[in-house]
Design a protein around this motif. Structure first.
Motif, PDB file in Angstrom:
ATOM      1  N   HIS A  81     -36.770 -64.551 -36.909  1.00 38.01           N
ATOM      2  CA  HIS A  81     -36.517 -66.026 -36.942  1.00 38.01           C
ATOM      3  C   HIS A  81     -36.335 -66.659 -35.596  1.00 38.01           C
ATOM      4  O   HIS A  81     -36.923 -67.934 -35.608  1.00 38.01           O
ATOM      5  N   LYS A  82     -35.768 -66.252 -34.601  1.00 40.81           N
ATOM      6  CA  LYS A  82     -35.869 -67.102 -33.441  1.00 40.81           C
ATOM      7  C   LYS A  82     -35.479 -66.095 -32.297  1.00 40.81           C
ATOM      8  O   LYS A  82     -34.918 -64.989 -32.342  1.00 40.81           O
ATOM      9  N   LEU A  83     -36.156 -66.232 -30.886  1.00 40.71           N
ATOM     10  CA  LEU A  83     -35.816 -65.419 -29.849  1.00 40.71           C
ATOM     11  C   LEU A  83     -35.313 -66.542 -28.840  1.00 40.71           C
ATOM     12  O   LEU A  83     -35.935 -67.541 -28.469  1.00 40.71           O
ATOM     13  N   LEU A  84     -34.270 -66.349 -28.551  1.00 34.77           N
ATOM     14  CA  LEU A  84     -33.460 -67.058 -27.239  1.00 34.77           C
ATOM     15  C   LEU A  84     -33.251 -66.684 -26.105  1.00 34.77           C
ATOM     16  O   LEU A  84     -32.984 -65.385 -25.957  1.00 34.77           O
ATOM     17  N   VAL A  85     -33.930 -67.048 -25.003  1.00 36.74           N
ATOM     18  CA  VAL A  85     -33.725 -66.606 -23.640  1.00 36.74           C
ATOM     19  C   VAL A  85     -33.342 -67.270 -22.668  1.00 36.74           C
ATOM     20  O   VAL A  85     -33.197 -68.574 -22.518  1.00 36.74           O
ATOM     21  N   ASP A  86     -32.116 -66.987 -21.788  1.00 37.27           N
ATOM     22  CA  ASP A  86     -31.434 -67.534 -20.830  1.00 37.27           C
ATOM     23  C   ASP A  86     -31.278 -66.450 -19.843  1.00 37.27           C
ATOM     24  O   ASP A  86     -30.567 -65.586 -19.782  1.00 37.27           O
ATOM     25  N   GLY A  87     -32.101 -66.641 -18.738  1.00 37.39           N
ATOM     26  CA  GLY A  87     -32.083 -65.852 -17.623  1.00 37.39           C
ATOM     27  C   GLY A  87     -32.579 -64.548 -17.855  1.00 37.39           C
ATOM     28  O   GLY A  87     -33.621 -64.129 -18.539  1.00 37.39           O
ATOM     29  N   ALA A  88     -31.884 -63.385 -17.788  1.00 35.37           N
ATOM     30  CA  ALA A  88     -32.246 -61.923 -17.995  1.00 35.37           C
ATOM     31  C   ALA A  88     -31.843 -61.650 -19.231  1.00 35.37           C
ATOM     32  O   ALA A  88     -32.112 -60.607 -19.930  1.00 35.37           O
ATOM     33  N   ASP A  89     -31.092 -62.680 -20.040  1.00 35.89           N
ATOM     34  CA  ASP A  89     -30.528 -62.024 -21.398  1.00 35.89           C
ATOM     35  C   ASP A  89     -31.464 -62.635 -22.495  1.00 35.89           C
ATOM     36  O   ASP A  89     -31.959 -63.960 -22.398  1.00 35.89           O
ATOM     37  N   ALA A  90     -31.716 -62.176 -23.631  1.00 40.61           N
ATOM     38  CA  ALA A  90     -32.216 -62.523 -24.647  1.00 40.61           C
ATOM     39  C   ALA A  90     -31.631 -62.190 -26.063  1.00 40.61           C
ATOM     40  O   ALA A  90     -31.126 -60.832 -26.021  1.00 40.61           O
TER      41      ALA A  90
END
Length: 140
Positions: A81-90
């Motif tokens: 459905h979706k891949l959210l990435v923020d810095g080193a986190d996904a």
């Protein structure tokens, strides 16, 4: 706060590699994308042998070698459905549908993976799913 676009792209690529390797059915190759020391957590009914914590890369194949034989090969469906990435986190969001080998029950669960990536390797994998649905489907 400024975003590190290169880091986020590396994180995205590592997560995509993880899912591509899952598709090979080779647990040892899946383990290659993990760091030596990891924070792995799959909550659930403790009667299921694959749930729980793992802290070392060499424990990763054991998870898949317990889980995969419990499911009917070739009948699993993975919906991304979706891949959210923020810095080193996904955070990877999707849905899994599996059929249990022992009783042929099919179940569907929404899933969310929380990954942390360092130097191109997974250092954290926490899986969130409908653990009740999994336990009910696997129950004899």
């Amino acid at each position: 706060m400024s975003r590190d676009i290169a880091q986020e792209e590396s994180v995205r690529e590592t997560v995509q590699t993880f899912f591509q390797l899952l598709g090979t059915g080779d647990a040892d190759r899946v383990a290659d994308v993990f760091a030596e020391e990891i924070d792995w957590y799959v909550p659930g009914d403790e009667s299921l042998p694959w749930v729980g914590r793992r802290t070392r890369r060499e424990q990763v194949p054991g998870y898949f070698n317990l889980l995969w034989p419990a499911l009917v090969a070739g009948e699993s469906v993975v919906e991304f459905h979706k891949l959210l990435v923020d810095g080193a986190d996904a955070v990877w969001l999707g849905r899994f549908t599996h059929t249990v080998q022992a009783n042929k029950r099919t179940f569907t669960t929404p899933v969310a993976f929380h990954f942390t990536i360092e130097n191109g390797k997974i250092v954290r994998l926490h899986l969130y799913e409908d653990t009740h649905a999994v336990s009910q489907a696997v129950a004899a």
